[in-house]
Write a protein that holds these residues in place. Structure first.
Motif, short mmCIF file in Angstrom:
data_model
loop_
_atom_site.label_atom_id
_atom_site.label_comp_id
_atom_site.label_asym_id
_atom_site.label_seq_id
_atom_site.Cartn_x
_atom_site.Cartn_y
_atom_site.Cartn_z
N ARG A 37 32.97 28.64 38.32
CA ARG A 37 32.63 29.82 37.50
C ARG A 37 33.15 31.12 38.10
NH1 ARG A 37 28.57 29.15 33.86
NH2 ARG A 37 29.49 31.05 33.00
N ILE A 38 33.81 31.05 39.24
CA ILE A 38 34.31 32.26 39.90
C ILE A 38 35.82 32.32 39.71
CG2 ILE A 38 34.37 33.60 42.04
CD1 ILE A 38 31.54 32.95 41.12
N PRO A 39 36.35 33.40 39.10
CA PRO A 39 37.79 33.50 38.79
C PRO A 39 38.62 33.90 40.01
CG PRO A 39 36.67 35.47 38.03
CD PRO A 39 35.59 34.56 38.59
N LEU A 40 38.85 32.96 40.90
CA LEU A 40 39.55 33.24 42.15
C LEU A 40 40.97 33.75 41.94
CD1 LEU A 40 38.31 30.10 44.12
CD2 LEU A 40 37.75 32.48 44.66
N SER A 41 41.60 33.33 40.85
CA SER A 41 42.99 33.76 40.62
C SER A 41 43.11 35.27 40.46
CB SER A 41 43.56 33.04 39.39
OG SER A 41 42.80 33.35 38.23
N ASN A 42 42.02 35.94 40.15
CA ASN A 42 42.06 37.39 40.03
C ASN A 42 42.30 38.08 41.38
OD1 ASN A 42 41.50 36.97 37.37
ND2 ASN A 42 39.50 37.98 37.36
N ASP A 43 42.20 37.32 42.47
CA ASP A 43 42.42 37.89 43.80
C ASP A 43 43.86 37.74 44.28
OD1 ASP A 43 39.78 38.59 43.90
OD2 ASP A 43 39.20 37.14 45.43
N LEU A 44 44.73 37.16 43.48
CA LEU A 44 46.09 36.88 43.94
C LEU A 44 46.88 38.15 44.26
CD1 LEU A 44 47.07 33.83 41.70
CD2 LEU A 44 46.89 33.89 44.19
N ASP A 45 46.66 39.21 43.50
CA ASP A 45 47.37 40.46 43.80
C ASP A 45 47.00 40.98 45.18
OD1 ASP A 45 48.75 40.47 41.42
OD2 ASP A 45 47.39 41.86 40.40
#
Length: 322
Positions: A37-45
């Motif tokens: 449930r945690i959108p880890l891909s949003n941390d890629l930047d």
């Protein structure tokens, strides 16, 4: 078999022997979560902007945390299960064991988001051969295998409330600097769980400790402090290996000593080190707060994702006269 004989007793949640079992079960189930449930891909930047040295640090930190959660899920709960005082305690331990597996799996979700397969393989090779990680795993697991019932509880509390925190420092530091917020969100959820685990098992330790003779209590207390000294000495070396390159070593050691004191408090003992929350980097202490993040349901799910309204149990809810 006659009707009067009991082969296996059914657990009855309407006949509670220890109210702490019920309140802990309710808290753990109310704060249930999953890494999906945690959108880890949003941390890629944010991840792409880190130096290679910082990326290596993050990888090694999470590799170490994976190893410790694996120890706890595979060995830790099983080691203390046979000493349950109530059937409800065993139910709570079942929950704890499952969530330790969720924690270990969550780190793999972080790896799969941030790292390539070859990088992941290198991280696990480093983890599985690092002398300091292996030593603390061996020290804790040896107690799980051969220690007394109370010694096993001490090892569990030290792992949950102390040894994890050399790894937790990194994501909390980045969170305080507005980096990798979703990675840190998982860590905050894990910290919230570990806080309950450590205080609950520490409370159960206190019940058994109070049944010892005065001489046995002194022997146990001496053993606890000696174990902490040995673990801390190894943890200093591990911290230096991880953090000398980025210049955070002394700050992390302060954080470790603060959490070592918290572990002792969970067991009902006095603090050993002079370090307090005021000595810890305030950026990290702010991050350790497990309050709800302001996440929109359709884009991010933070640790406000609960099945009910959860009020944190205070440490002294688990303290009994010693």
């Amino acid at each position: 078999m006659s009707r009067e004989e009991t082969y296996y007793a059914a657990i009855n949640w309407n006949a509670i022997e220890d109210v702490i079992d019920k309140s802990t079960w309710e808290k753990l189930t109310e704060q249930f979560w999953l890494d999906t449930r945690i959108p880890l891909s949003n941390d890629l930047d944010d991840w792409r902007k880190l130096s290679q040295q910082e990326k290596d640090l993050v990888g090694y930190v999470f590799g170490g945390l994976t190893l410790l959660d694996t120890v706890q899920s595979e060995s830790g709960v099983e080691a203390i299960r046979n000493d349950c005082r109530t059937p409800h305690e065993e139910a709570v331990l079942n929950n704890i064991q499952f969530m330790e597996s969720v924690h270990a799996k969550s780190y793999s979700s972080i790896f799969s988001t941030l790292n390539t397969k070859s990088e992941i393989d290198e991280i696990f090779e480093w983890t599985n051969t690092n002398e300091f990680l292996q030593k603390k795993a061996e020290m804790i697991n040896e107690i799980y295998r051969n220690g007394s019932a109370l010694e096993k509880k001490v090892a569990s509390v030290f792992l949950e409330t102390f040894l994890f925190y050399s790894g937790f420092y990194t994501p909390l530091y980045y969170l305080g600097n507005n980096k990798l917020p979703n990675v840190a969100e998982i860590i905050k959820l894990i910290i919230r769980d570990e806080s309950v685990h450590g205080t609950y098992i520490g409370y159960k330790f206190q019940l058994g400790f109070n049944e010892l003779s005065e001489e046995e209590q002194q022997q146990m207390e001496d053993w606890v402090y000696n174990l902490l000294y040995d673990l801390y000495e190894n943890e200093e070396r591990y911290t230096e290996l991880l953090y000398d390159g980025v210049g955070w070593t002394e700050e992390v050691k302060t954080f470790l000593r603060y959490n070592a004191n918290k572990a002792l408090m969970n067991l009902g003992f006095n603090a050993l080190f002079p370090d307090t929350a005021n000595d810890v980097n305030p950026i990290v202490m702010n991050g350790i707060s497990t309050g709800t993040s302001n996440h929109d349901f359709f884009s991010q799910v933070g640790n406000g994702y609960l099945l009910g309204s959860v009020e944190a149990m205070k440490d002294d809810d688990y303290l009994i006269g010693m």
